[in-house]
Enzyme design. Structure first.
Site, PDB file in Angstrom:
ATOM      1  N   SER A 180       0.800  -1.230   0.000  1.00 36.37           N
ATOM      2  CA  SER A 180       0.000   0.000   0.000  1.00 36.37           C
ATOM      3  C   SER A 180       0.830   1.275   0.000  1.00 36.37           C
ATOM      4  O   SER A 180       0.350   2.320  -0.436  1.00 36.37           O
ATOM      5  CB  SER A 180      -0.942   0.007   1.199  1.00 36.37           C
ATOM      6  OG  SER A 180      -0.213  -0.134   2.396  1.00 36.37           O
ATOM      7  N   HIS A 208      -5.439  -3.197  -2.790  1.00 38.52           N
ATOM      8  CA  HIS A 208      -5.055  -2.199  -3.805  1.00 38.52           C
ATOM      9  C   HIS A 208      -4.938  -2.764  -5.215  1.00 38.52           C
ATOM     10  O   HIS A 208      -4.666  -2.024  -6.144  1.00 38.52           O
ATOM     11  CB  HIS A 208      -3.741  -1.526  -3.404  1.00 38.52           C
ATOM     12  CG  HIS A 208      -3.859  -0.749  -2.137  1.00 38.52           C
ATOM     13  ND1 HIS A 208      -4.347   0.530  -2.088  1.00 38.52           N
ATOM     14  CD2 HIS A 208      -3.587  -1.101  -0.857  1.00 38.52           C
ATOM     15  CE1 HIS A 208      -4.356   0.946  -0.835  1.00 38.52           C
ATOM     16  NE2 HIS A 208      -3.900  -0.024  -0.065  1.00 38.52           N
ATOM     17  N   LYS A 241     -12.141   1.039  -1.933  1.00 36.08           N
ATOM     18  CA  LYS A 241     -11.087   1.733  -2.689  1.00 36.08           C
ATOM     19  C   LYS A 241     -11.508   1.738  -4.165  1.00 36.08           C
ATOM     20  O   LYS A 241     -12.438   2.453  -4.508  1.00 36.08           O
ATOM     21  CB  LYS A 241      -9.737   1.054  -2.435  1.00 36.08           C
ATOM     22  CG  LYS A 241      -9.335   1.095  -0.954  1.00 36.08           C
ATOM     23  CD  LYS A 241      -7.921   0.643  -0.748  1.00 36.08           C
ATOM     24  CE  LYS A 241      -7.599   0.378   0.712  1.00 36.08           C
ATOM     25  NZ  LYS A 241      -7.597   1.584   1.555  1.00 36.08           N
TER      26      LYS A 241
HETATM   27  C1  LIG Z   1      -3.461  -3.316   2.227  1.00 41.42           C
HETATM   28  C2  LIG Z   1      -4.669  -2.860   2.968  1.00 41.42           C
HETATM   29  N1  LIG Z   1      -5.424  -3.775   3.595  1.00 41.42           N
HETATM   30  C3  LIG Z   1      -6.535  -3.424   4.268  1.00 41.42           C
HETATM   31  C4  LIG Z   1      -6.926  -2.126   4.347  1.00 41.42           C
HETATM   32  C5  LIG Z   1      -8.146  -1.767   5.134  1.00 41.42           C
HETATM   33  O1  LIG Z   1      -9.258  -1.701   4.325  1.00 41.42           O
HETATM   34  P1  LIG Z   1     -10.527  -0.840   4.800  1.00 41.42           P
HETATM   35  O2  LIG Z   1     -10.208   0.577   4.478  1.00 41.42           O
HETATM   36  O3  LIG Z   1     -11.675  -1.404   4.042  1.00 41.42           O
HETATM   37  O4  LIG Z   1     -10.645  -1.051   6.276  1.00 41.42           O
HETATM   38  C6  LIG Z   1      -6.196  -1.133   3.702  1.00 41.42           C
HETATM   39  C7  LIG Z   1      -6.681   0.256   3.762  1.00 41.42           C
HETATM   40  O5  LIG Z   1      -6.073   1.218   3.903  1.00 41.42           O
HETATM   41  C8  LIG Z   1      -5.018  -1.507   3.003  1.00 41.42           C
HETATM   42  O6  LIG Z   1      -4.268  -0.588   2.416  1.00 41.42           O
END
Ligand SMILES: Cc1ncc(COP(=O)(O)O)c(C=O)c1O
Length: 393
Positions: A180, A208, A241
């Site tokens: 991320s 992502h 996202k």
């Molecule tokens: C790699 C990753 N996993 C999980 C999440 C969490 O997802 P959510 O925003 O739906 O809680 C994010 C969000 O920033 C992320 O970047």
């Protein structure tokens, strides 16, 4: 010391370390241009990658579901909140991800927490990448399993751990698909092989990659030709996202789904999603199928912006995707650049530890399908000016 003294002292400490965080005031729909802290700017740090958050079909679906089913689902799914949209959405997500079954969670954070802590526990081991998302890290911590962290994308180091570890009951490898903060991909083919060779479960968080990578937008697994049900045991993704809605899902086998319904505490003990979020996510799946132009535009915009940054002498290594880190290293310089860019009409959030390892603060640009060429060119002019002021290019 009173609680107020404690809070005050901690906040002062964070400010001295340039680690203090605050909320910015965002106005207007999440589009390429928004008002941030009172200024109109081009937003280059949104996760609305395909620009679908304001898509008319998603908005119409959300409005229709609200009119028909109300604003709130009014209970947890296991009590009385499991409205009809869940079943339809889970069936569609399973088809989209080419798996037997899907289970919708309230957020990606909760999905990672709830899956890892349900799948492994005391007597088990979980292996995770040094740059795994905070929600994977927190899931590992919560699980009470032994946690082993391998250097970023270092398949040999992971294999050494898998080889030498004996005596654990269950073993889980938990990684991001697209990292991320760096935008690089996990070496999925190697991980699939290791998970089979060493009898470990493989969990992929494709927050992502989904909607973006692969011919159909199926994500990292599709990109590597590994979107068959036998390759990745557990895949997690968020609806909030690229998919333009809210919520998250886990895909895998039917028995995994049934197990999580019974054992995943962040699934069980929380309110069901609003009907509008479920309906919008369903509409997204149609849009992904029928309107590939959004994905194409994202990739074209990405190429244009990335080339522009490279022409300015700014490296975006190791990114292979729409997440483009430009290293600024120092926390203070990072936040000063971020503020200067805001003055120049560009919002790109500065990223500092603990989100990234110490000494690797950065500006993290994300390009979306919603940007126009003019937006991106204007943003590049601002980036050039800000970087010239702060560090000669
Ligand atoms: C790699 C990753 N996993 C999980 C999440 C969490 O997802 P959510 O925003 O739906 O809680 C994010 C969000 O920033 C992320 O970047």
């Amino acid at each position: 010391m009173t609680m107020q003294d404690f809070f005050g002292r901690e906040l002062e400490r964070l400010k001295r370390k340039d680690s203090y965080r605050w909320l910015r005031a965002m106005e207007g729909p999440p589009e390429a241009r928004m008002r941030v802290d009172g200024r109109e700017v081009i937003v280059l740090c949104s996760s609305n990658y395909l620009g679908l958050a304001t898509h008319p079909r998603l908005k119409a679906a959300a409005i229709e579901a609200t009119e028909r089913l109300g604003v709130c689902s009014a209970a947890s799914r296991l009590i009385a909140g499991n409205n009809e949209l869940y079943r339809i959405l889970e069936e569609r997500l399973a088809v989209f991800k080419r798996r037997e079954a899907a289970l919708v969670f309230s957020t990606g954070y909760m999905a990672n927490l709830g899956v890892i802590s349900a799948v492994v526990g005391d007597g088990d081991v979980v292996y995770t990448d040094a740059l795994s998302h905070a929600s994977i890290v927190d899931g590992c911590r919560l699980s009470r399993a032994t946690v082993k962290i391998f250097p970023h994308n270092d398949v040999d180091a992971l294999e050494d751990l898998l080889k030498s570890d004996t005596g654990f009951r269950r073993r889980l490898i938990a990684v991001d698909g697209v990292y991320s903060m760096d935008g690089d991909l996990t070496p999925l083919p190697d991980l699939v092989k290791l998970s089979k060779d060493y009898d470990a479960l493989l969990m992929l968080d494709d927050a992502h990659g989904t909607g973006i990578l692969g011919e159909r937008g199926g994500g990292t697994a599709e990109h590597f030709g590994l979107d068959d049900p036998d390759a990745v045991d557990i895949e997690i993704g968020t609806l909030g996202k690229a998919l333009g809605s809210f919520g998250a899902y886990v895909v895998g086998s039917r028995s995994l789904r049934e197990y999580l319904i019974n054992r995943s505490r962040s699934f069980i003990f929380t309110c069901a999603l609003a009907p509008s979020a479920l309906a919008a996510a369903l509409a997204t799946l149609d849009v992904l199928d029928e309107e590939p132009a959004h994905r194409q535009r994202l990739w074209e915009n990405l190429r244009h912006f990335r080339e522009g940054l490279h022409r300015l002498g700014l490296s975006t290594e190791p990114s292979a995707t729409h997440i483009l880190p430009v290293m600024t290293y120092d926390r203070q310089r990072t936040m000063a650049l971020c503020e200067r860019l805001l003055e120049l009409g560009v919002f790109c959030q500065g990223i500092r530890p603990p989100t990234v390892p110490p000494g690797t603060s950065r500006l993290r640009f994300t390009v979306t399908a919603a940007h126009t060429r003019a937006d991106l060119d204007r943003a590049l002019e601002a980036v050039e000016k800000a970087f010239r002021e702060f560090a000669p290019l």
